[in-house]
Enzyme design. Structure first.
Site, PDB file in Angstrom:
ATOM      1  N   LYS A 179      55.828  15.836 -15.157  1.00 30.16           N
ATOM      2  CA  LYS A 179      56.461  16.077 -15.948  1.00 30.16           C
ATOM      3  C   LYS A 179      57.016  17.739 -15.560  1.00 30.16           C
ATOM      4  O   LYS A 179      56.277  18.422 -15.089  1.00 30.16           O
ATOM      5  CB  LYS A 179      55.635  16.607 -17.478  1.00 30.16           C
ATOM      6  CG  LYS A 179      55.210  15.281 -18.074  1.00 30.16           C
ATOM      7  CD  LYS A 179      54.595  15.749 -19.173  1.00 30.16           C
ATOM      8  CE  LYS A 179      53.323  16.482 -19.036  1.00 30.16           C
ATOM      9  NZ  LYS A 179      52.219  16.528 -20.006  1.00 30.16           N
ATOM     10  N   THR A 213      56.990  26.044 -27.605  1.00 27.75           N
ATOM     11  CA  THR A 213      56.895  24.760 -26.676  1.00 27.75           C
ATOM     12  C   THR A 213      55.318  24.159 -27.072  1.00 27.75           C
ATOM     13  O   THR A 213      55.185  23.156 -26.303  1.00 27.75           O
ATOM     14  CB  THR A 213      56.993  25.076 -25.495  1.00 27.75           C
ATOM     15  OG1 THR A 213      56.062  26.079 -25.055  1.00 27.75           O
ATOM     16  CG2 THR A 213      58.405  25.427 -25.141  1.00 27.75           C
ATOM     17  N   GLY A 215      52.720  21.866 -28.099  1.00 28.40           N
ATOM     18  CA  GLY A 215      52.790  20.233 -28.291  1.00 28.40           C
ATOM     19  C   GLY A 215      53.597  19.623 -27.536  1.00 28.40           C
ATOM     20  O   GLY A 215      53.790  18.478 -28.027  1.00 28.40           O
ATOM     21  N   THR A 216      54.249  20.295 -26.682  1.00 29.55           N
ATOM     22  CA  THR A 216      55.229  19.268 -25.745  1.00 29.55           C
ATOM     23  C   THR A 216      54.533  18.065 -25.120  1.00 29.55           C
ATOM     24  O   THR A 216      55.058  17.313 -25.177  1.00 29.55           O
ATOM     25  CB  THR A 216      55.966  20.185 -24.742  1.00 29.55           C
ATOM     26  OG1 THR A 216      55.147  20.975 -24.041  1.00 29.55           O
ATOM     27  CG2 THR A 216      56.971  21.139 -25.337  1.00 29.55           C
ATOM     28  N   GLY A 217      53.329  18.581 -24.408  1.00 27.90           N
ATOM     29  CA  GLY A 217      52.821  17.365 -23.668  1.00 27.90           C
ATOM     30  C   GLY A 217      52.481  16.259 -24.536  1.00 27.90           C
ATOM     31  O   GLY A 217      52.494  15.220 -24.220  1.00 27.90           O
ATOM     32  N   CYS A 218      51.860  16.570 -25.576  1.00 22.99           N
ATOM     33  CA  CYS A 218      51.017  15.719 -26.581  1.00 22.99           C
ATOM     34  C   CYS A 218      52.417  14.876 -27.014  1.00 22.99           C
ATOM     35  O   CYS A 218      52.137  13.577 -27.355  1.00 22.99           O
ATOM     36  CB  CYS A 218      50.539  16.243 -27.538  1.00 22.99           C
ATOM     37  SG  CYS A 218      49.060  17.361 -27.187  1.00 22.99           S
TER      38      CYS A 218
END
Ligand SMILES: Cc1ncc(COP(=O)(O)OP(=O)(O)O)c(N)n1
Ligand SMILES: Cc1nc(C(=O)O)sc1CCOP(=O)(O)O
Ligand SMILES: [Mg+2]
Length: 502
Positions: A179, A213, A215-218
């Site tokens: 990512k 940002t 919480g972007t990965g989750c």
């Protein structure tokens, strides 16, 4: 059928990430969410203040309770803070894969350091993740730091992506999405690279300079999980999830004094939120050494309208003449699996008829003959695209129609600036063996909306009964084979289609 997705993750008291963000994403995009809490974290917008793993008994019982009567189509894993939890989970996943009637698709978004920089997991956890958990994972979604931790490979250039992914795949996971990779060439671009060792894709979006940002990965991993549960191909799931994240980042805001979280704004529909597909013949494509030779050139000659109307696809010159006489203005000669010399004369005759009736006649597959005899246009499928000389077709001034079967193919085709994009197959069809399921009207509406600035064609199983609903999606054209070629009265059928599509 239920579309159950489990999240196995930590509770985030600020609710921007972890279990809270995961469930929010599942429900926002249309899956049925269940949760297994691995740890409770006390955090706000500025720091993670306490992380406490739940007891092993509680961890196991949550898994057992759900496995008993709510098995998941997709399992998304986030924060695992205890070594023992990782071992238990690896064992349970192996069991589910062996015993459930439908193997769950397992996504692991490694979370050991929060976006605030705080460590969240036991120190020795990575070894057991590498040896025991990765072999159970179908999709791993690391960022560059996590790639380094898990594979030992630093992402220093485009060339370093493939070896890193190969290493992770050799450790047992099915595929890897790296990512937000960036390297010097493309600093203002967010690059996502996915590979399963056989297929690979890269997507880019402008890097958003949003500070909120959390919480972007989750959210990204949960959006992939949901779209996989909704039976999208993985390439499509990656595209939709990226658009969902971009849309959420644009709407994110702070609730406390520190970093705010990604917003959840429903199914993405704005083209600007969708990523671009990296083509092999582009600077990033070269860096990543993507296979193939597709290149975004100046594009193809447009048709005179983006509403191409009724589009019969027929297999002989006799049919070409018959439908032209009935007033058809867009049509295709589709003769399969013949040697060029066997069909050259038919192509010459069909092109002449198309010109005589001032119609848009596309030649399927035989693009060299189409160029040689100056056809109005060529129609190519996904496989043909990789072997045909697209710049030659464009230079010869022929129009190009491209077949697509989902978000990823559609966005990739769009990069080539074709004269139209065909979207199929919408309903079950007897005419052709299709390797995928019919897409249905709901997806077609989404595609038509996303591609509303260009000519679109719906194809596959469309008949008079289904045509009104297809037309209402906003598509510009309906292509049919058997609805006309097997009709008792083709003239009447053509007139009825035209009435529906006016
Ligand atoms: C309008 C239109 N859409 C899709 C197709 C399918 O093309 P392709 O994928 O190349 O498959 P074949 O037709 O060659 O079997 C089409 N022909 N026309
Ligand atoms: C040739 C073809 N291509 C498709 C695609 O989805 O790419 S569906 C299709 C067959 C369309 O025939 P009918 O109208 O008889 O269902
Ligand atoms: Mg073809």
């Amino acid at each position: 059928m239920n579309n159950i997705v489990w999240t196995i993750a930590g509770s985030d008291s600020s609710a921007g990430a972890g279990i809270q963000a995961d469930l929010c994403t599942f429900h926002d995009l249309g899956a049925d969410g269940c949760s297994v809490i691995t740890a409770v974290t006390a955090q706000n917008s500025q720091a993670v203040q306490l992380v406490e793993s739940v007891s092993e008994k509680m961890f196991i019982q949550q898994l057992t309770s759900l496995a008993e009567d709510m098995p998941a189509k997709v399992i998304k894993i986030g924060l695992l803070a205890s070594v023992e939890h990782v071992k238990i989970l690896a064992q349970q996943l192996a069991l589910y894969k062996q015993t459930w009637s439908r193997k769950p698709f397992v996504i692991y978004d490694p979370v050991s350091v929060a976006s605030t920089g705080d460590e969240m997991a036991e120190e020795s956890i990575n070894e057991v993740i590498k040896t025991q958990l990765l072999p159970q994972i179908d999709l791993l979604t690391p960022n560059a730091n996590e790639v380094l931790t898990l594979s030992g490979h630093a992402l220093i250039s485009g060339e370093s992506f493939k070896p890193a992914v190969d290493k992770l795949i050799s450790m047992g996971c099915g595929s890897v999405l790296i990512k937000g990779g960036h390297f010097e060439l493309v600093d203002d671009i967010a690059l996502d690279y996915w590979s399963n060792g056989k297929r690979e894709i890269a997507l880019t979006s402008p890097r958003l300079d949003n500070v909120h940002t959390h919480g972007t990965g989750c959210t990204l991993a949960s959006a992939i999980a949901t779209t996989m549960a909704l039976d999208y191909f993985i390439e499509d799931a990656l595209v939709i999830a990226k658009a969902y994240l971009n849309q959420g980042l644009k709407a994110s805001k702070a609730l406390g004094a520190g970093e705010g979280s990604v917003a959840h704004c429903g199914w993405p529909t704005e083209r600007a939120d969708f990523p671009e597909v990296v083509l092999p013949e582009s600077s990033i494509g070269y860096e990543l050494d993507l296979p193939g030779s597709l290149e975004a050139g100046p594009g193809f000659e447009p048709c005179d309208t983006i509403k191409l109307g009724l589009y019969p696809v027929v297999d002989s010159v006799e049919w070409v003449e018959r439908v032209l006489k009935l007033g058809v203005k867009t049509l295709q000669l589709r003769i399969k699996d013949k040697q060029p010399e066997q069909i050259e004369q038919q192509i010459i005759d069909a092109i002449a008829l198309g010109k005589q009736y001032d119609a848009r006649l596309f030649i399927n597959d035989y693009w060299q003959l189409a160029i040689k005899h100056n056809a109005y246009g060529v129609h190519l499928g996904q496989e043909d695209m990789d072997v045909a000389d697209l710049p030659l077709i464009a230079d010869a001034g022929l129009r190009l129609g491209l077949s697509t079967h989902g978000y990823y193919e559609m966005l990739r085709a769009r990069q080539l600036k074709p004269s139209y994009i065909a979207l199929g197959h919408i309903f079950p069809t007897q005419t052709k063996d299709m390797p995928s399921d019919p897409q249905g009207l709901t997806r077609l509406s989404k595609y038509a909306n996303l591609m509303s600035d260009m000519a679109t064609v719906a194809i596959g199983g469309i008949n008079l009964e289904r045509a009104p609903a297809v037309w209402q999606t906003g598509i510009g054209s309906i292509a049919v084979v058997t609805a006309i070629t097997l009709a008792d009265d083709p003239k009447q059928v053509i007139n009825q289609f035209n009435d529906i599509m006016c």
